[in-house]
Design a protein around this motif. Structure first.
Motif, PDB file in Angstrom:
ATOM      1  N   THR A  43       0.814  -1.212   0.000  1.00  8.60           N
ATOM      2  CA  THR A  43       0.000   0.000   0.000  1.00  8.60           C
ATOM      3  C   THR A  43       0.848   1.263   0.000  1.00  8.60           C
ATOM      4  O   THR A  43       2.047   1.226   0.300  1.00  8.60           O
ATOM      5  N   ARG A  44       0.195   2.373  -0.313  1.00  6.03           N
ATOM      6  CA  ARG A  44       0.768   3.706  -0.155  1.00  6.03           C
ATOM      7  C   ARG A  44       0.089   4.468   0.974  1.00  6.03           C
ATOM      8  O   ARG A  44       0.311   5.662   1.139  1.00  6.03           O
ATOM      9  N   GLN A  45      -0.752   3.801   1.713  1.00 11.08           N
ATOM     10  CA  GLN A  45      -1.451   4.459   2.813  1.00 11.08           C
ATOM     11  C   GLN A  45      -0.459   4.933   3.869  1.00 11.08           C
ATOM     12  O   GLN A  45       0.458   4.197   4.248  1.00 11.08           O
ATOM     13  N   ARG A  46      -0.643   6.150   4.357  1.00  9.90           N
ATOM     14  CA  ARG A  46       0.245   6.669   5.397  1.00  9.90           C
ATOM     15  C   ARG A  46       0.031   5.907   6.698  1.00  9.90           C
ATOM     16  O   ARG A  46      -1.110   5.627   7.080  1.00  9.90           O
ATOM     17  N   PRO A  47       1.099   5.560   7.425  1.00 10.38           N
ATOM     18  CA  PRO A  47       0.929   4.802   8.679  1.00 10.38           C
ATOM     19  C   PRO A  47       0.299   5.626   9.794  1.00 10.38           C
ATOM     20  O   PRO A  47      -0.327   5.076  10.700  1.00 10.38           O
ATOM     21  N   ASN A  48       0.478   6.956   9.754  1.00  9.70           N
ATOM     22  CA  ASN A  48      -0.087   7.845  10.777  1.00  9.70           C
ATOM     23  C   ASN A  48      -0.028   9.272  10.240  1.00  9.70           C
ATOM     24  O   ASN A  48       0.284   9.494   9.063  1.00  9.70           O
ATOM     25  N   TYR A  49      -0.306  10.251  11.118  1.00  8.71           N
ATOM     26  CA  TYR A  49      -0.323  11.648  10.678  1.00  8.71           C
ATOM     27  C   TYR A  49       1.067  12.283  10.688  1.00  8.71           C
ATOM     28  O   TYR A  49       1.203  13.471  10.400  1.00  8.71           O
ATOM     29  N   GLU A  50       2.100  11.542  11.000  1.00 13.81           N
ATOM     30  CA  GLU A  50       3.450  12.112  11.046  1.00 13.81           C
ATOM     31  C   GLU A  50       4.048  12.263   9.657  1.00 13.81           C
ATOM     32  O   GLU A  50       4.694  13.267   9.347  1.00 13.81           O
ATOM     33  N   ILE A  51       3.855  11.268   8.804  1.00 18.04           N
ATOM     34  CA  ILE A  51       4.457  11.245   7.469  1.00 18.04           C
ATOM     35  C   ILE A  51       3.434  11.755   6.461  1.00 18.04           C
ATOM     36  O   ILE A  51       2.347  11.201   6.325  1.00 18.04           O
ATOM     37  N   TYR A  85       7.009   4.163  16.403  1.00 16.11           N
ATOM     38  CA  TYR A  85       8.308   4.533  15.841  1.00 16.11           C
ATOM     39  C   TYR A  85       8.165   5.694  14.858  1.00 16.11           C
ATOM     40  O   TYR A  85       7.206   5.767  14.096  1.00 16.11           O
ATOM     41  N   SER A  86       9.147   6.598  14.881  1.00 10.46           N
ATOM     42  CA  SER A  86       9.167   7.774  14.023  1.00 10.46           C
ATOM     43  C   SER A  86      10.164   7.589  12.880  1.00 10.46           C
ATOM     44  O   SER A  86      11.133   6.838  12.997  1.00 10.46           O
ATOM     45  N   TYR A  87       9.925   8.311  11.780  1.00 12.69           N
ATOM     46  CA  TYR A  87      10.884   8.309  10.679  1.00 12.69           C
ATOM     47  C   TYR A  87      12.110   9.143  11.012  1.00 12.69           C
ATOM     48  O   TYR A  87      13.167   9.006  10.370  1.00 12.69           O
ATOM     49  N   GLU A  88      12.017  10.020  12.016  1.00 15.49           N
ATOM     50  CA  GLU A  88      13.122  10.908  12.375  1.00 15.49           C
ATOM     51  C   GLU A  88      14.308  10.103  12.908  1.00 15.49           C
ATOM     52  O   GLU A  88      14.146   9.188  13.714  1.00 15.49           O
ATOM     53  N   ASP A 126     -11.315  13.908  16.336  1.00 18.39           N
ATOM     54  CA  ASP A 126     -10.200  13.172  16.941  1.00 18.39           C
ATOM     55  C   ASP A 126      -9.056  14.135  17.227  1.00 18.39           C
ATOM     56  O   ASP A 126      -8.790  15.047  16.440  1.00 18.39           O
ATOM     57  N   ARG A 127      -8.373  13.877  18.333  1.00 19.95           N
ATOM     58  CA  ARG A 127      -7.178  14.649  18.675  1.00 19.95           C
ATOM     59  C   ARG A 127      -6.033  13.697  18.967  1.00 19.95           C
ATOM     60  O   ARG A 127      -6.171  12.769  19.771  1.00 19.95           O
ATOM     61  N   HIS A 128      -4.902  13.910  18.290  1.00 19.70           N
ATOM     62  CA  HIS A 128      -3.692  13.114  18.518  1.00 19.70           C
ATOM     63  C   HIS A 128      -2.621  14.020  19.130  1.00 19.70           C
ATOM     64  O   HIS A 128      -2.408  15.145  18.667  1.00 19.70           O
ATOM     65  N   HIS A 129      -1.960  13.495  20.126  1.00 16.13           N
ATOM     66  CA  HIS A 129      -0.859  14.209  20.780  1.00 16.13           C
ATOM     67  C   HIS A 129       0.391  13.347  20.666  1.00 16.13           C
ATOM     68  O   HIS A 129       0.431  12.233  21.191  1.00 16.13           O
ATOM     69  N   TYR A 130       1.407  13.857  19.948  1.00 14.37           N
ATOM     70  CA  TYR A 130       2.660  13.132  19.743  1.00 14.37           C
ATOM     71  C   TYR A 130       3.735  13.727  20.652  1.00 14.37           C
ATOM     72  O   TYR A 130       4.100  14.900  20.501  1.00 14.37           O
ATOM     73  N   GLU A 131       4.248  12.913  21.561  1.00 15.26           N
ATOM     74  CA  GLU A 131       5.305  13.341  22.478  1.00 15.26           C
ATOM     75  C   GLU A 131       6.590  12.602  22.102  1.00 15.26           C
ATOM     76  O   GLU A 131       6.733  11.412  22.359  1.00 15.26           O
ATOM     77  N   TYR A 132       7.523  13.314  21.474  1.00 18.82           N
ATOM     78  CA  TYR A 132       8.719  12.696  20.909  1.00 18.82           C
ATOM     79  C   TYR A 132       9.812  12.495  21.959  1.00 18.82           C
ATOM     80  O   TYR A 132       9.930  13.270  22.910  1.00 18.82           O
ATOM     81  N   GLU A 133      10.610  11.448  21.720  1.00 15.18           N
ATOM     82  CA  GLU A 133      11.782  11.176  22.553  1.00 15.18           C
ATOM     83  C   GLU A 133      13.024  11.250  21.677  1.00 15.18           C
ATOM     84  O   GLU A 133      13.061  10.700  20.574  1.00 15.18           O
ATOM     85  N   ALA A 163       0.550  18.309  17.838  1.00 17.58           N
ATOM     86  CA  ALA A 163      -0.885  18.102  18.099  1.00 17.58           C
ATOM     87  C   ALA A 163      -1.629  18.094  16.768  1.00 17.58           C
ATOM     88  O   ALA A 163      -1.394  18.956  15.906  1.00 17.58           O
ATOM     89  N   ILE A 164      -2.502  17.112  16.595  1.00 15.90           N
ATOM     90  CA  ILE A 164      -3.280  16.969  15.368  1.00 15.90           C
ATOM     91  C   ILE A 164      -4.756  16.913  15.725  1.00 15.90           C
ATOM     92  O   ILE A 164      -5.168  16.122  16.585  1.00 15.90           O
TER      93      ILE A 164
END
Length: 277
Positions: free
Chosen positions: A4-12, A171-174, A204-211, A227-228
């Protein structure tokens, strides 16, 4: 198998080709008419195309991985519509091109399951995850709350209310921010308009807290928080009991406290077709 080409989440933001091979095998044993014990083992292989890139990062370098897992579950049926359960999972992640991300996780998830005939339908699991990296001097660990909740209630057979809450490590792409804690909350309302038509609204609200990777020297950079917000509405036509054709609009907005270029908003209008079996 998923290609697929579907995005895994709202990060990418880009739709990049990736392939997932997922194999799971297991068995359940009925200890009594109400008590069941199960065990399963699985393996997931995730592969991105060599030319898949985002923000100057090759996605295969940071996201290509193989996950092996073992799950033991216990389920006890309290009533014909309600079951209490607990899952214990052991996960092992191995990255093809970024071995510094290799890790082992243990997750304990007690919860409750409601059958579709119950007054409240769905599942609710809340537990604890311990994430242990193979290179603790470079990759931060994580210990804390995880959750997977999705419940709904139907009022007078015509109006359905839904609520969801999820919290877990992703997991992040960063390269310098290898993972983030995704905490999401969602609500939805569906109103039947006769026997076939309906209208739905959701938020919907997504909160991404990066490490960050553990710095070798000097002070740690400020923690990145994204925040999304996602809003959607549609009018649909039901196809049997499991199908729906819908036409509607959605609006998404994302903000970041450290990366200005990550901020954006977008309105979409379109149609969708869904069918379950």
């Amino acid at each position: 198998y998923l290609n697929t080409r579907q995005r895994p989440n709202y990060e990418i933001d880009v739709r990049s080709r990736h392939v997932e091979d997922h194999v799971t095998a297991g068995a359940d044993v009925a200890i009594s008419p109400r008590l069941t014990i199960g065990m399963s083992a699985g393996r997931l292989r995730l592969r991105y195309d060599a030319d898949a890139q985002f923000d100057g990062t090759a996605l295969q370098r940071t996201l290509n991985r193989e996950t092996e897992g073992l799950t033991v579950s216990v389920r006890h049926r309290l009533t014909p519509f309600t079951t209490v359960a607990a899952r214990v999972e052991n996960l092992r992640d191995r990255f093809e091109f970024s071995p510094v991300r290799n890790s082992t996780s243990q997750r304990i998830m007690p919860g409750v399951e409601f059958r579709p005939q119950a007054l409240i339908k769905g599942t609710a699991f809340v537990g604890y995850r311990k994430f242990v990296p193979d290179a603790p001097n470079l990759l931060p660990d994580f210990q804390g709350l995880v959750a997977d909740l999705s419940l709904s209630y139907t009022l007078l057979g015509a109006t359905s209310f839904g609520a969801s809450y999820r919290r877990d490590l992703t997991y992040s792409y960063e390269e310098i921010q290898p993972f983030f804690i995704d905490e999401s909350v969602g609500v939805s309302i569906r109103r039947a308009l006769g026997s076939r038509f309906d209208v739905q609204v959701s938020a919907d609200r997504h909160h991404y807290e990066y490490e960050d990777i553990v710095p070798l020297d000097g002070p740690a950079p400020p923690q990145r928080l994204d925040a999304i917000w996602y809003y959607a509405t549609s009018v649909g036509y039901r196809l049997g009991t499991e199908g729906r054709i819908g036409f509607g609009a959605s609006y998404i907005e994302r903000t970041s406290n450290t990366k200005v270029f990550r901020d954006y908003d977008r309105l979409r209008i379109g149609c969708s077709v869904a069918y379950g079996f």
